[in-house]
Design an enzyme around this catalytic site. Structure first.
Site, PDB file in Angstrom:
ATOM      1  N   ARG A   1       0.823  -1.213   0.000  1.00  0.00           N
ATOM      2  CA  ARG A   1       0.000   0.000   0.000  1.00  0.00           C
ATOM      3  C   ARG A   1       0.857   1.262   0.000  1.00  0.00           C
ATOM      4  O   ARG A   1       0.559   2.227  -0.710  1.00  0.00           O
ATOM      5  CB  ARG A   1      -0.940  -0.013   1.214  1.00  0.00           C
ATOM      6  CG  ARG A   1      -2.091  -0.969   1.004  1.00  0.00           C
ATOM      7  CD  ARG A   1      -2.982  -1.173   2.199  1.00  0.00           C
ATOM      8  NE  ARG A   1      -4.096  -2.033   1.792  1.00  0.00           N
ATOM      9  CZ  ARG A   1      -5.147  -2.333   2.555  1.00  0.00           C
ATOM     10  NH1 ARG A   1      -5.238  -1.870   3.777  1.00  0.00           N
ATOM     11  NH2 ARG A   1      -6.107  -3.103   2.079  1.00  0.00           N
TER      12      ARG A   1
ATOM     13  N   TYR B   1      -6.321  -0.698  -6.832  1.00  0.00           N
ATOM     14  CA  TYR B   1      -5.787  -1.962  -6.295  1.00  0.00           C
ATOM     15  C   TYR B   1      -5.130  -1.819  -4.915  1.00  0.00           C
ATOM     16  O   TYR B   1      -5.025  -0.720  -4.400  1.00  0.00           O
ATOM     17  CB  TYR B   1      -4.910  -2.706  -7.297  1.00  0.00           C
ATOM     18  CG  TYR B   1      -3.661  -2.054  -7.852  1.00  0.00           C
ATOM     19  CD1 TYR B   1      -3.046  -0.972  -7.274  1.00  0.00           C
ATOM     20  CD2 TYR B   1      -3.067  -2.594  -9.008  1.00  0.00           C
ATOM     21  CE1 TYR B   1      -1.885  -0.436  -7.815  1.00  0.00           C
ATOM     22  CE2 TYR B   1      -1.908  -2.057  -9.547  1.00  0.00           C
ATOM     23  CZ  TYR B   1      -1.326  -0.989  -8.943  1.00  0.00           C
ATOM     24  OH  TYR B   1      -0.184  -0.465  -9.474  1.00  0.00           O
ATOM     25  N   GLU B   2      -4.767  -2.943  -4.341  1.00  0.00           N
ATOM     26  CA  GLU B   2      -4.265  -2.991  -2.951  1.00  0.00           C
ATOM     27  C   GLU B   2      -5.259  -2.380  -1.965  1.00  0.00           C
ATOM     28  O   GLU B   2      -4.859  -1.720  -1.004  1.00  0.00           O
ATOM     29  CB  GLU B   2      -2.911  -2.280  -2.823  1.00  0.00           C
ATOM     30  CG  GLU B   2      -1.805  -2.834  -3.672  1.00  0.00           C
ATOM     31  CD  GLU B   2      -1.535  -4.308  -3.421  1.00  0.00           C
ATOM     32  OE1 GLU B   2      -1.877  -4.808  -2.340  1.00  0.00           O
ATOM     33  OE2 GLU B   2      -1.010  -4.958  -4.329  1.00  0.00           O
ATOM     34  N   GLY B   3      -6.519  -2.615  -2.202  1.00  0.00           N
ATOM     35  CA  GLY B   3      -7.558  -2.004  -1.369  1.00  0.00           C
ATOM     36  C   GLY B   3      -7.978  -0.691  -1.994  1.00  0.00           C
ATOM     37  O   GLY B   3      -7.231   0.290  -1.946  1.00  0.00           O
TER      38      GLY B   3
END
Lengths: 597, 597
Positions: B295, B439-441
């Site tokens: 993140r 992406y990545e949350g």
């Protein structure tokens, strides 16, 4: 695959209940355009858009246009869809009956622009450019040119273009190099290169009619030396069929971020035969006839794409199961709740709903005022309407396309990773919507038009067309208990708009850079307040209709009231930010030397 | 063609003057990492990025990855560039020397992530995923697995992936269906389908090591029943060469909006052999080790792409001649002035400059705190640093990628129509930057992480790591006449952040939907205030250095002071908007029935 459904219920509400489209049928020449007829036509338009145009949107993006030796091919299905469009007489919807048009109000074709762009923005470019060219010819060309070109263009058999931009100039057209040399027969020989010419070459029509800005040999420097010419791809024969090929060729098709099914061409003019439209050196005036209509059309593009992106975000948010509601499980029979239960998903959907529905009301209002200023018997009313349209044109163009793009982006976001995959279609809306912020005058230019031209024009007369009725309506609403929660915040925001206006006018007079520095903040404030005004109008109507026991669409009306509340509480506060930024002035923008960046 | 220049002067200012990178060399184990060595390494990294990676960015986008029968080919030149990357030992820059790494501070590879993403975001995905996989193995895997996999991965000879998402679940990993069945030899047989797997298959390395989330037969439902497995593409032989092909195949490569040279794969696991990493059912914990680092890395992507977009916007704004300055002609010898004279162009450039430089300082600070919490001898300091990183991770991820995308969009806008044409490269930055918000949350999930997890954690202890030192620094700055114009607005914004924190904590406790409704506004406020804090730090340093007659970079320091002023006056007021929206609460979001959308 994405869906599209023309928002007919909302359109009917805006046209009939909010704006009283009936007043258009009271204008001389539009007697037949009753509200019923208008809605019937729009229902037909919706079918065309949903059934013929929308299914080609994704495939058109994937295939794009192809170029080979000066020939441009549109994607599979475009020619057939265009033929349907022509067969339906759609190109001539609001065109002059004298030249074969149906003579319906502009409002109708204005609404149709939204629908077509929602269904297929690339496709809509072809008729859209023809529309602009028809307007310019109608207003500025000689009767002979009108008779030769308008019937074919209004029928959709020939299409049109606007050839303005050159490699070294877009915004600053005073720099153009394309030359026009008079020939003995009263025509001209046009030579030069134009770029970014939408629909410059394609396979949809028998002929393409270019409207070209060029300079005569004796032209003064700058924009005062620009003339407008008609340059057909094929020189018309005596009986008006496409004759010999003219000296204009497509040199390339651009590879773009989006609207890939719209052919964006480099056009080379090599002693092409053209005819002067209007007076020598007065081409900029004629161009603005095209541009102003085109700018409003681009605003409708922003609205159209935002609407289809929003519709697909809603559909997905109801369907996609992921996580549980923070407020307690909503769908215990499912492995997870649909994501529409999540507040942040809601926030994005509500923002999209509040923008698109508010913008629809504002956009259609501006569209109706075009009909009023063209047809109203009272010159004072005509003038007022024209002022209103002139003032709102940069706002509609820039705010609708900025917020339309933002709506496409947040709608894509609802899809998570799937939103980034081409197959799902959401990323295409983002790529397509992006161009609307750029062309027909980049949005920064719109903001300058608003503060530099529209604001000071006739000592602020244009502004008064907006400020006075809004002031009166707000004052009345402040006295109504049921409206005060909406009118209150709007009243404050309106106060900031007025204050910003005074500051910009005053500072800008002394130091034009200050007006430039304030311009985008100012336009955004204007857009928010204008859309807020529409929400006040809509909530008033919705409350009245609901009180009249209009149970048939009680949920729809309730949705209007609640969306108005969301707009006032969650979106309108952006005015505070833009106002504070604007009030800080322009010094911090100009303080750095160029080398310090 | 776009340019990219690693912003070494600014990096040096941030690391040496603002953050005192020298403190890292005082940590045990990092004694060699003197400020001079760090800058020397970054200069080498800059060369790699500018000369090897950036020239492949446009061509990589045009060519994309190709898929045929399970084989994926990266674009021309990627393999050679990757080999250079491996030869230079860059993959092991901050990796454990025990497994062949160079053992440099994370800060160095953190800065390098920005540079690589500025040069070529698609390329950077391959080493970036390996980096995340190395972390997870290092922290959670057995010594045997470490010995087998880490040396090859740290050398860059084998790459890594994170296999999380499945077609029906991304955010909500509790729903995953991939199964792992124990085999007699202590390994497992993994079966299932994973999607959106970056670097899932490619031709850059001899082997690909997948880290796969799957459920054991006896797994409890939901996220508490997820385990993590190592699944190599080729099963390593005894002497650690790629041996027999494992049961994992790439089924397709996604066609995406951007980062087209990064292979995003559908991965099919069919009784593939895997080994458990960490304890059974504790895979989410191991995954978060990867995710948190990833993140922050994604935040650096937002910064990297924003920086290169900004650099190109500046170059064009100085070069493109269009129109005349409203304040009077600036370049009379030219047919028009460069567009950098126009206030609205300046506003966009200043916004980009203020965001990227402020975010750089904040991002690097967070990066340095990773080194502090890993190496500092005092456990109290370690805990403080870890808290700080945990708190800021969602802010860096979401705010940097949102504002990074906005920067790419406004930088593209500077190019007018040219910005929409692929050839110029500006639209690629927009398409590439877009994924970082997803992406990545997705960024909405980051906001929930901030308000739902980080805010209440340990009774608000994480927040205090940020609030207390900022409070102290602000109070001191308010007493300094030269700082008060910066500290004043920031103090007010900080007050709003504190007030918002109290409201969200209080309301969210009673009604979690209220915290969800406030989350994105809250995160944006946090991001703006945090970057504002960095500007206060930077302006203080710049004033001190300028006072010490540091004439060598007087223009640079002056630019810092002026950009800080711009940030406080023009950007920080967004806090007012977000605060007002947040304070309006969540009711208007949740009021509509799903059917009313």
């Amino acid at each position: 695959m994405p869906i599209y459904k023309a928002p007919l219920e909302d359109i009917g509400f805006v046209l009939n209940d909010v704006l009283d489209i009936g007043q258009i049928a009271r204008l001389p020449g539009y007697e037949d355009a009753t509200p019923d007829l208008v809605m019937t036509i729009l229902e037909e338009a919706a079918k065309l858009c949903e059934n013929e145009l929308q299914p080609l949107n994704r495939s058109g993006d994937e295939e794009g246009c192809t170029y080979e030796n000066g020939v441009v091919r549109t994607p599979k299905g475009f020619k057939e869809a265009y033929d349907r469009y022509v067969e339906g007489g759609w190109q001539g919807l609001s065109a002059d009956p004298e030249y074969g048009g149906q003579g319906l109000p502009h409002t109708v074709s204005f609404v149709m622009e939204e629908l077509m762009n929602g269904a297929n923005m690339s496709f809509s470019m072809y008729p859209g450019l023809t529309h602009g060219a028809i307007n310019a010819i109608k207003v500025h060309a000689s009767d002979e040119l009108k008779r030769r070109y308008l019937p074919k263009m209004i029928a959709g058999e020939w299409s049109g273009t606007m050839c303005l931009t050159e490699p070294h100039c877009g915004t600053d057209l005073g720099l153009i190099k394309t030359r026009a040399v008079p020939a003995d027969d009263g025509s001209y020989r046009i030579t030069g290169t134009k770029i970014f010419i939408s629909a410059g070459e394609h396979d949809l029509t028998q002929n393409i009619i270019h409207l070209v800005l060029a300079k005569l040999p004796d032209a003064p420097a700058g924009t005062k030396g620009i003339s407008l010419f008609i340059v057909p791809k094929f020189l018309p024969t005596e009986d008006n069929r496409p004759g010999p090929r003219n000296g204009v060729m497509c040199g390339a098709v651009e590879h773009k971020m989006g609207i890939k099914a719209s052919a964006t061409c480099v056009m080379n003019f090599d002693e092409a035969t053209g005819w002067l439209v209007g007076e020598p050196h007065k081409g900029m005036r004629a161009m603005f006839t095209m541009m102003n209509a085109a700018r409003l059309g681009v605003g409708m593009q922003g609205l159209g794409v935002a609407t289809v992106a929003y519709q697909n975000a809603v559909a997905y948010a109801k369907d996609r199961l992921q996580g549980r509601s923070l407020g307690g499980t909503k769908a215990p029979e499912q492995p997870a709740d649909p994501i529409i239960v999540h507040p942040d998903v809601r926030k994005n959907l509500m923002t999209a709903k509040a923008f698109t529905e508010g913008a629809r009301a504002l956009g259609y209002w501006v569209g109706m005022m075009i009909d009023v200023y063209e047809k109203h018997p009272d010159p004072r009313v005509r003038q007022e309407a024209e002022d209103f349209v002139a003032l709102l044109t940069p706002v509609v163009k820039a705010y609708f396309t900025d917020a339309g793009f933002e709506t496409a982006v947040t709608s894509q976001q609802m899809y998570g990773g799937h939103g980034y995959i081409r197959e799902w279609g959401m990323e295409q809306f983002v790529r397509d919507a992006r161009i609307a912020m750029i062309y027909e005058g980049a949005n920064g230019i719109q903001a300058l038009d608003l503060v530099g031209r529209k604001m000071p024009q006739n000592m602020g007369r244009l502004l008064r067309r907006f400020f006075h009725p809004m002031q009166a309506e707000l004052a009345a609403a402040m006295d109504e208990p049921a409206l005060i929660e909406f009118a209150g915040p709007l009243f404050k925001a309106f106060g900031k708009l007025q204050q910003a206006t005074a500051i910009v006018a005053q500072k800008g007079m002394a130091k034009p850079d200050e007006a430039g520095a304030a311009s985008t903040d100012y336009l955004r404030i204007f857009g928010l307040v204008a859309v807020g005004w529409m929400w006040l109008k809509m909530v008033k109507v919705a409350q009245q209709k609901a009180a009249n026991d209009d149970t048939a669409n009680a949920a729809f009306l309730d949705g209007k009231v609640k969306t108005a509340r969301f707009f006032m509480q969650k979106m309108l506060p952006e005015v505070d930010f833009r106002f504070k930024s604007l009030m800080a002035g322009g010094k911090t923008l100009m303080d750095l030397d160029a080398a310090q960046f």
